[in-house]
Design a protein around this motif. Structure first.
Motif, PDB file in Angstrom:
ATOM      1  N   ALA A  17      39.078  42.055  36.607  1.00 54.24           N
ATOM      2  CA  ALA A  17      38.618  43.338  36.893  1.00 54.24           C
ATOM      3  C   ALA A  17      37.176  42.974  37.063  1.00 54.24           C
ATOM      4  O   ALA A  17      36.525  42.186  36.125  1.00 54.24           O
ATOM      5  CB  ALA A  17      39.058  44.270  35.775  1.00 54.24           C
ATOM      6  N   ASN A  19      42.645  53.434  46.354  1.00 55.30           N
ATOM      7  CA  ASN A  19      43.572  52.435  45.685  1.00 55.30           C
ATOM      8  C   ASN A  19      44.751  52.058  46.147  1.00 55.30           C
ATOM      9  O   ASN A  19      45.369  52.589  47.015  1.00 55.30           O
ATOM     10  CB  ASN A  19      44.061  53.339  44.257  1.00 55.30           C
ATOM     11  CG  ASN A  19      43.057  54.056  43.546  1.00 55.30           C
ATOM     12  OD1 ASN A  19      42.102  53.606  42.888  1.00 55.30           O
ATOM     13  ND2 ASN A  19      42.979  55.356  43.602  1.00 55.30           N
ATOM     14  N   THR A  38      36.758  56.186  46.255  1.00 55.92           N
ATOM     15  CA  THR A  38      37.203  54.544  46.358  1.00 55.92           C
ATOM     16  C   THR A  38      38.637  54.790  46.430  1.00 55.92           C
ATOM     17  O   THR A  38      39.500  55.491  45.902  1.00 55.92           O
ATOM     18  CB  THR A  38      36.864  54.004  45.104  1.00 55.92           C
ATOM     19  OG1 THR A  38      37.222  54.738  44.057  1.00 55.92           O
ATOM     20  CG2 THR A  38      35.316  53.570  45.161  1.00 55.92           C
ATOM     21  N   PHE A  82      39.753  44.048  47.475  1.00 51.69           N
ATOM     22  CA  PHE A  82      38.836  44.214  46.374  1.00 51.69           C
ATOM     23  C   PHE A  82      37.323  44.446  46.532  1.00 51.69           C
ATOM     24  O   PHE A  82      36.715  45.181  45.980  1.00 51.69           O
ATOM     25  CB  PHE A  82      39.319  43.112  45.527  1.00 51.69           C
ATOM     26  CG  PHE A  82      38.421  42.878  44.318  1.00 51.69           C
ATOM     27  CD1 PHE A  82      38.580  43.440  42.938  1.00 51.69           C
ATOM     28  CD2 PHE A  82      37.258  42.145  44.015  1.00 51.69           C
ATOM     29  CE1 PHE A  82      38.038  43.512  41.886  1.00 51.69           C
ATOM     30  CE2 PHE A  82      36.439  42.090  43.067  1.00 51.69           C
ATOM     31  CZ  PHE A  82      36.877  42.648  41.762  1.00 51.69           C
ATOM     32  N   TRP A 127      35.151  47.630  37.121  1.00 49.77           N
ATOM     33  CA  TRP A 127      36.438  48.583  36.801  1.00 49.77           C
ATOM     34  C   TRP A 127      37.520  48.702  38.117  1.00 49.77           C
ATOM     35  O   TRP A 127      38.474  49.272  38.230  1.00 49.77           O
ATOM     36  CB  TRP A 127      35.975  49.844  36.508  1.00 49.77           C
ATOM     37  CG  TRP A 127      35.363  50.134  35.150  1.00 49.77           C
ATOM     38  CD1 TRP A 127      34.152  50.451  35.039  1.00 49.77           C
ATOM     39  CD2 TRP A 127      35.618  49.765  33.949  1.00 49.77           C
ATOM     40  NE1 TRP A 127      33.669  50.349  33.473  1.00 49.77           N
ATOM     41  CE2 TRP A 127      34.652  49.986  32.919  1.00 49.77           C
ATOM     42  CE3 TRP A 127      37.029  48.961  33.402  1.00 49.77           C
ATOM     43  CZ2 TRP A 127      35.037  49.631  31.384  1.00 49.77           C
ATOM     44  CZ3 TRP A 127      37.211  48.988  32.104  1.00 49.77           C
ATOM     45  CH2 TRP A 127      36.024  49.180  31.110  1.00 49.77           C
ATOM     46  N   VAL A 128      37.197  47.557  38.877  1.00 41.90           N
ATOM     47  CA  VAL A 128      38.250  47.461  40.026  1.00 41.90           C
ATOM     48  C   VAL A 128      39.046  46.145  39.924  1.00 41.90           C
ATOM     49  O   VAL A 128      38.808  45.153  39.284  1.00 41.90           O
ATOM     50  CB  VAL A 128      37.675  47.360  41.405  1.00 41.90           C
ATOM     51  CG1 VAL A 128      38.673  47.129  42.415  1.00 41.90           C
ATOM     52  CG2 VAL A 128      36.505  48.272  41.695  1.00 41.90           C
ATOM     53  N   THR A 129      40.565  46.426  39.769  1.00 44.86           N
ATOM     54  CA  THR A 129      41.417  45.578  39.550  1.00 44.86           C
ATOM     55  C   THR A 129      42.133  44.545  40.484  1.00 44.86           C
ATOM     56  O   THR A 129      42.011  45.044  41.600  1.00 44.86           O
ATOM     57  CB  THR A 129      42.519  46.100  38.606  1.00 44.86           C
ATOM     58  OG1 THR A 129      43.567  46.613  39.638  1.00 44.86           O
ATOM     59  CG2 THR A 129      42.142  46.836  37.236  1.00 44.86           C
ATOM     60  N   VAL A 140      36.297  47.713  48.097  1.00 42.54           N
ATOM     61  CA  VAL A 140      36.375  48.909  47.008  1.00 42.54           C
ATOM     62  C   VAL A 140      34.976  48.750  46.209  1.00 42.54           C
ATOM     63  O   VAL A 140      34.388  49.706  45.745  1.00 42.54           O
ATOM     64  CB  VAL A 140      37.676  48.871  46.092  1.00 42.54           C
ATOM     65  CG1 VAL A 140      37.625  50.050  45.099  1.00 42.54           C
ATOM     66  CG2 VAL A 140      38.805  49.243  46.768  1.00 42.54           C
ATOM     67  N   VAL A 141      34.701  47.563  45.718  1.00 46.71           N
ATOM     68  CA  VAL A 141      33.493  47.121  44.819  1.00 46.71           C
ATOM     69  C   VAL A 141      32.199  47.598  45.796  1.00 46.71           C
ATOM     70  O   VAL A 141      31.356  48.212  45.350  1.00 46.71           O
ATOM     71  CB  VAL A 141      33.480  45.869  44.521  1.00 46.71           C
ATOM     72  CG1 VAL A 141      32.111  45.439  44.026  1.00 46.71           C
ATOM     73  CG2 VAL A 141      34.732  45.441  43.500  1.00 46.71           C
ATOM     74  N   ILE A 144      45.566  46.911  43.126  1.00 50.32           N
ATOM     75  CA  ILE A 144      44.326  47.246  43.342  1.00 50.32           C
ATOM     76  C   ILE A 144      43.636  48.492  43.020  1.00 50.32           C
ATOM     77  O   ILE A 144      43.512  49.338  44.098  1.00 50.32           O
ATOM     78  CB  ILE A 144      43.701  46.454  44.694  1.00 50.32           C
ATOM     79  CG1 ILE A 144      44.431  45.164  44.885  1.00 50.32           C
ATOM     80  CG2 ILE A 144      42.150  46.192  44.806  1.00 50.32           C
ATOM     81  CD1 ILE A 144      44.263  44.540  46.280  1.00 50.32           C
ATOM     82  N   ASP A 158      40.690  51.374  41.402  1.00 46.70           N
ATOM     83  CA  ASP A 158      39.441  51.573  41.018  1.00 46.70           C
ATOM     84  C   ASP A 158      39.829  52.347  39.488  1.00 46.70           C
ATOM     85  O   ASP A 158      39.967  53.650  39.507  1.00 46.70           O
ATOM     86  CB  ASP A 158      38.427  52.477  41.901  1.00 46.70           C
ATOM     87  CG  ASP A 158      37.114  52.842  41.104  1.00 46.70           C
ATOM     88  OD1 ASP A 158      36.869  52.421  39.845  1.00 46.70           O
ATOM     89  OD2 ASP A 158      36.513  53.536  41.659  1.00 46.70           O
ATOM     90  N   LYS A 163      31.492  51.246  45.651  1.00 41.67           N
ATOM     91  CA  LYS A 163      31.230  51.630  44.440  1.00 41.67           C
ATOM     92  C   LYS A 163      29.523  51.370  44.335  1.00 41.67           C
ATOM     93  O   LYS A 163      28.679  51.956  43.653  1.00 41.67           O
ATOM     94  CB  LYS A 163      31.700  50.844  43.351  1.00 41.67           C
ATOM     95  CG  LYS A 163      33.194  51.510  43.194  1.00 41.67           C
ATOM     96  CD  LYS A 163      33.897  51.170  41.924  1.00 41.67           C
ATOM     97  CE  LYS A 163      33.347  51.619  40.688  1.00 41.67           C
ATOM     98  NZ  LYS A 163      34.289  51.721  39.646  1.00 41.67           N
TER      99      LYS A 163
END
Length: 238
Positions: free
Chosen positions: A165, A47, A45, A26, A168-170, A29-30, A105, A107, A33
């Motif tokens: 989230a 997934n 990014t 997570f 917008w990343v879960t 990925v964040v 996980i 984006d 961004k």
């Protein structure tokens, strides 16, 4: 927009270890961004979609209440179970062997930026998977997850959900009861909802056991269709 989703099956893995692993992906990925915004670059990014089974554990979401856990620490230990407070949404839930837990996980900038839609599509993925087995999964108004016989005295939950989230990343996700020992649900008020039962796929089908790999393949098939994602169901990497 990168619609490729890396699938990984972690097997049976401790909840906290898996949570830490989720957090590391997570953050990665964040951070991409954040760096893209700062430097005005456009790195894609990634997934991810993790499958896992957990040893017996109870987890409490940010909006959950401690009194929804009906046993004390000693009783938990006697049942070989652990307990964690988490940063996901939702109330209390149980994870254990025979349950498919899925942690996408993603984006959502790669798909759509709508958390409500995200949850509804996760539910639809499970509903379509249950339909593959001849079962009618349903939503229950105001209650996230998937149920059977909604609106009747026999309403019972088969899949719980709770997500987090940021940017917008879960992370976190869903837990589908496949071959679960339902006795462990007696130690809590599932999702904080009183007087409603839980069930599992094998119980509903009258089978001793439903092949977990078969159910995972069905979930991924529907996930790929609903999210228009690039997913290869025959390439689950351990």
């Amino acid at each position: 927009m990168n619609k490729a989703v890396a699938i990984k099956d972690l097997g049976l893995k401790d909840y906290k270890e898996t949570w830490d692993y989720q957090e590391s992906i997570f953050r990665e990925v964040v951070n991409i961004k954040i760096n893209n915004r700062k430097t005005e670059t456009f790195l894609e990014t990634p997934n991810h979609f993790l499958f896992v089974e957990h040893p017996h554990v109870y987890t409490l979401g940010k909006s959950g209440k401690m009194d929804h856990l009906l046993v004390n620490e000693a009783q938990l230990a006697a049942k070989g179970a652990k307990f964690y407070k988490t940063n996901r949404g939702g109330d209390i839930t149980y994870h254990g062997p025979g349950q498919i837990v899925g942690y996408p996980i993603l984006d959502l900038d790669n798909f759509f930026t709508d958390i409500h839609k995200y949850l509804r599509l996760l539910e639809e993925m499970v509903i379509l998977t249950l339909a593959d087995y001849g079962l009618k999964g349903q939503r229950s108004k105001g209650e996230t997850g998937v149920w059977l016989d909604v609106g009747t005295p026999f309403a019972r939950k088969i899949c719980a959900m709770g997500v987090r989230a940021s940017r917008w990343v879960t992370m976190h996700g869903f837990a589908l009861n496949v071959n679960v020992d339902l006795g462990y649900f007696d130690m809590m008020i599932p999702c904080g909802i009183k007087d409603k039962a839980v069930t599992s796929l094998n119980l509903e089908l009258g089978k001793k056991e439903v092949p977990m790999a078969e159910v995972k393949a069905s979930l991924l098939k529907h996930f790929a269709q609903l999210f228009d994602a690039d997913v290869h169901t025959d390439e689950i990497q351990p």
